[in-house]
Design an enzyme around this catalytic site. Structure first.
Site, PDB file in Angstrom:
ATOM      1  N   ASN A  11       0.866  -1.103   0.074  1.00  0.00           N
ATOM      2  CA  ASN A  11       0.045  -0.044  -0.015  1.00  0.00           C
ATOM      3  C   ASN A  11       0.904   1.108   0.038  1.00  0.00           C
ATOM      4  O   ASN A  11       1.826   1.463   1.249  1.00  0.00           O
ATOM      5  CB  ASN A  11      -0.781  -0.018   1.185  1.00  0.00           C
ATOM      6  N   HIS A  13       0.318   4.490   0.045  1.00  0.00           N
ATOM      7  CA  HIS A  13      -0.227   5.332   1.166  1.00  0.00           C
ATOM      8  C   HIS A  13       0.424   5.018   2.434  1.00  0.00           C
ATOM      9  O   HIS A  13       0.998   6.008   3.138  1.00  0.00           O
ATOM     10  CB  HIS A  13      -1.663   5.429   1.165  1.00  0.00           C
ATOM     11  N   LYS A  14       0.522   3.950   2.764  1.00  0.00           N
ATOM     12  CA  LYS A  14       1.218   3.348   4.133  1.00  0.00           C
ATOM     13  C   LYS A  14       2.704   3.825   3.841  1.00  0.00           C
ATOM     14  O   LYS A  14       3.509   4.130   4.843  1.00  0.00           O
ATOM     15  CB  LYS A  14       1.181   1.904   4.432  1.00  0.00           C
ATOM     16  N   ASP A  70      -0.431  -3.888   9.930  1.00  0.00           N
ATOM     17  CA  ASP A  70      -1.927  -4.276   9.546  1.00  0.00           C
ATOM     18  C   ASP A  70      -2.709  -3.540  10.356  1.00  0.00           C
ATOM     19  O   ASP A  70      -2.917  -3.285  11.541  1.00  0.00           O
ATOM     20  CB  ASP A  70      -1.979  -5.831   9.596  1.00  0.00           C
ATOM     21  N   GLY A 151      -8.340   4.752   1.735  1.00  0.00           N
ATOM     22  CA  GLY A 151      -9.152   3.817   2.402  1.00  0.00           C
ATOM     23  C   GLY A 151     -10.314   4.528   2.995  1.00  0.00           C
ATOM     24  O   GLY A 151     -10.967   5.252   2.218  1.00  0.00           O
ATOM     25  N   ASP A 153     -10.416   7.092   5.032  1.00  0.00           N
ATOM     26  CA  ASP A 153     -10.344   8.490   5.548  1.00  0.00           C
ATOM     27  C   ASP A 153     -11.288   9.285   5.124  1.00  0.00           C
ATOM     28  O   ASP A 153     -11.631  10.234   6.190  1.00  0.00           O
ATOM     29  CB  ASP A 153      -8.805   9.144   4.882  1.00  0.00           C
TER      30      ASP A 153
HETATM   31  P1  ITT Z   1      -0.792  -4.202   2.952  1.00  0.00           P
HETATM   32  O1  ITT Z   1      -1.315  -5.517   3.551  1.00  0.00           O
HETATM   33  O2  ITT Z   1       0.041  -4.491   1.805  1.00  0.00           O
HETATM   34  O3  ITT Z   1       0.090  -3.387   4.163  1.00  0.00           O
HETATM   35  P2  ITT Z   1      -3.657  -3.202   2.698  1.00  0.00           P
HETATM   36  O4  ITT Z   1      -4.305  -1.773   2.132  1.00  0.00           O
HETATM   37  O5  ITT Z   1      -4.212  -4.371   2.241  1.00  0.00           O
HETATM   38  O6  ITT Z   1      -1.855  -3.044   2.470  1.00  0.00           O
HETATM   39  P3  ITT Z   1      -4.324  -3.750   5.458  1.00  0.00           P
HETATM   40  O7  ITT Z   1      -4.399  -5.249   5.091  1.00  0.00           O
HETATM   41  O8  ITT Z   1      -3.938  -3.278   6.728  1.00  0.00           O
HETATM   42  O9  ITT Z   1      -3.853  -2.993   4.257  1.00  0.00           O
HETATM   43  O10 ITT Z   1      -6.012  -3.349   5.382  1.00  0.00           O
HETATM   44  C1  ITT Z   1      -6.325  -2.294   5.855  1.00  0.00           C
HETATM   45  C2  ITT Z   1      -7.631  -1.623   5.171  1.00  0.00           C
HETATM   46  O11 ITT Z   1      -8.132  -0.636   5.955  1.00  0.00           O
HETATM   47  C3  ITT Z   1      -7.233  -1.327   3.831  1.00  0.00           C
HETATM   48  O12 ITT Z   1      -8.579  -1.199   2.956  1.00  0.00           O
HETATM   49  C4  ITT Z   1      -7.062   0.254   4.019  1.00  0.00           C
HETATM   50  O13 ITT Z   1      -7.210   0.881   2.932  1.00  0.00           O
HETATM   51  C5  ITT Z   1      -7.816   0.545   5.113  1.00  0.00           C
HETATM   52  N1  ITT Z   1      -6.813   1.518   6.195  1.00  0.00           N
HETATM   53  C6  ITT Z   1      -5.714   0.926   6.613  1.00  0.00           C
HETATM   54  N2  ITT Z   1      -5.292   2.264   7.061  1.00  0.00           N
HETATM   55  C7  ITT Z   1      -6.031   3.166   6.845  1.00  0.00           C
HETATM   56  C8  ITT Z   1      -6.043   4.674   7.212  1.00  0.00           C
HETATM   57  O14 ITT Z   1      -4.829   5.018   7.634  1.00  0.00           O
HETATM   58  N3  ITT Z   1      -6.917   5.355   6.683  1.00  0.00           N
HETATM   59  C9  ITT Z   1      -7.959   4.834   6.178  1.00  0.00           C
HETATM   60  N4  ITT Z   1      -8.033   3.462   5.745  1.00  0.00           N
HETATM   61  C10 ITT Z   1      -7.048   2.742   6.234  1.00  0.00           C
END
Ligand code: ITT
Length: 193
Positions: A11, A13-14, A70, A151, A153
């Site tokens: 991701n 953005h992370k 996560d 996500g 947000d």
């Molecule tokens: P990775 O597993 O590759 O790190 P991912 O996007 O699949 O990426 P997650 O498994 O942690 O990440 O899923 C978390 C979900 O919550 C995902 O749909 C994100 O878009 C959302 N999310 C996580 N952090 C967020 C944030 O800070 N603001 C808004 N939405 C967020």
């Protein structure tokens, strides 16, 4: 010279949020410099399990130090959903917009809108791992606002704020958010060890 830390996330953005907060501690690298084309497995039943699974996968496959994230959004009126299933709330394939729309729909007519974002970070280094959790309380607004962030947000308004995360700059979100709070714990751990 700062040590290299890989971020075990797909991701971007992370990567942006985490890199901004770790730049004084590490040379942060995303996965683009590693030969990975597959999705990192994520089959756990909890944020802790998934975070560890992602960190371990990258650390062991490439013999690097890495940090995985996560995260999940837990809505009280939905008994904690979408929680660990936040990324796939509206089904496969992962789709942020569909997830957000489904959540808004599932809360129509519900007055109790409290929710929290949680992040579990796992640092995997030299065969040993450490986990750090951060959370922020807030509420789900009735209609999306703002176009920054990612996500959920646009529908999450942290407590004591009148803007959603998507109405804040990255720096503003990074002062208060779940991920930033987990990163504070991680940095404290680094400073003490
Ligand atoms: P990775 O597993 O590759 O790190 P991912 O996007 O699949 O990426 P997650 O498994 O942690 O990440 O899923 C978390 C979900 O919550 C995902 O749909 C994100 O878009 C959302 N999310 C996580 N952090 C967020 C944030 O800070 N603001 C808004 N939405 C967020």
């Amino acid at each position: 010279m700062r040590p290299i830390l890989y971020l075990a996330t797909q991701n971007k953005h992370k990567v942006e949020e985490i890199s901004a907060l770790l730049k004084d501690h590490f040379t942060v690298r995303d996965l683009s410099t590693l030969a990975i084309t597959e999705e990192i497995p994520e089959t756990g039943a909890t944020l802790e399990e998934n975070s560890l699974q992602k960190a371990r996968y990258i650390a062991e496959k490439f013999h690097v130090s890495c940090l995985a994230d996560d995260s999940g959004l837990e809505v009280e009126a939905l008994a904690g959903a979408p929680g660990v299933y936040s990324a796939r709330y509206a089904g496969e394939p992962k789709n942020d917009q569909a997830n957000l729309e489904l959540l808004v729909k599932n809360l129509v007519g519900i007055a109790h809108r409290r929710a929290r974002f949680v992040t579990v970070l796992t640092y995997f280094h030299a065969g040993v791992y450490h986990s750090f959790e951060g959370e922020i309380q807030g509420e789900i607004v009735e209609a999306p606002r703002g176009n920054q962030g990612f996500g959920y947000d646009p529908i999450f308004q942290p407590e004591n704020e009148d803007r959603t995360f998507a109405e804040m700059t990255l720096a503003e979100k990074n002062q208060i958010a779940h991920r930033a709070r987990a990163l504070e714990k991680f940095k404290k751990f680094l400073d003490e060890n």
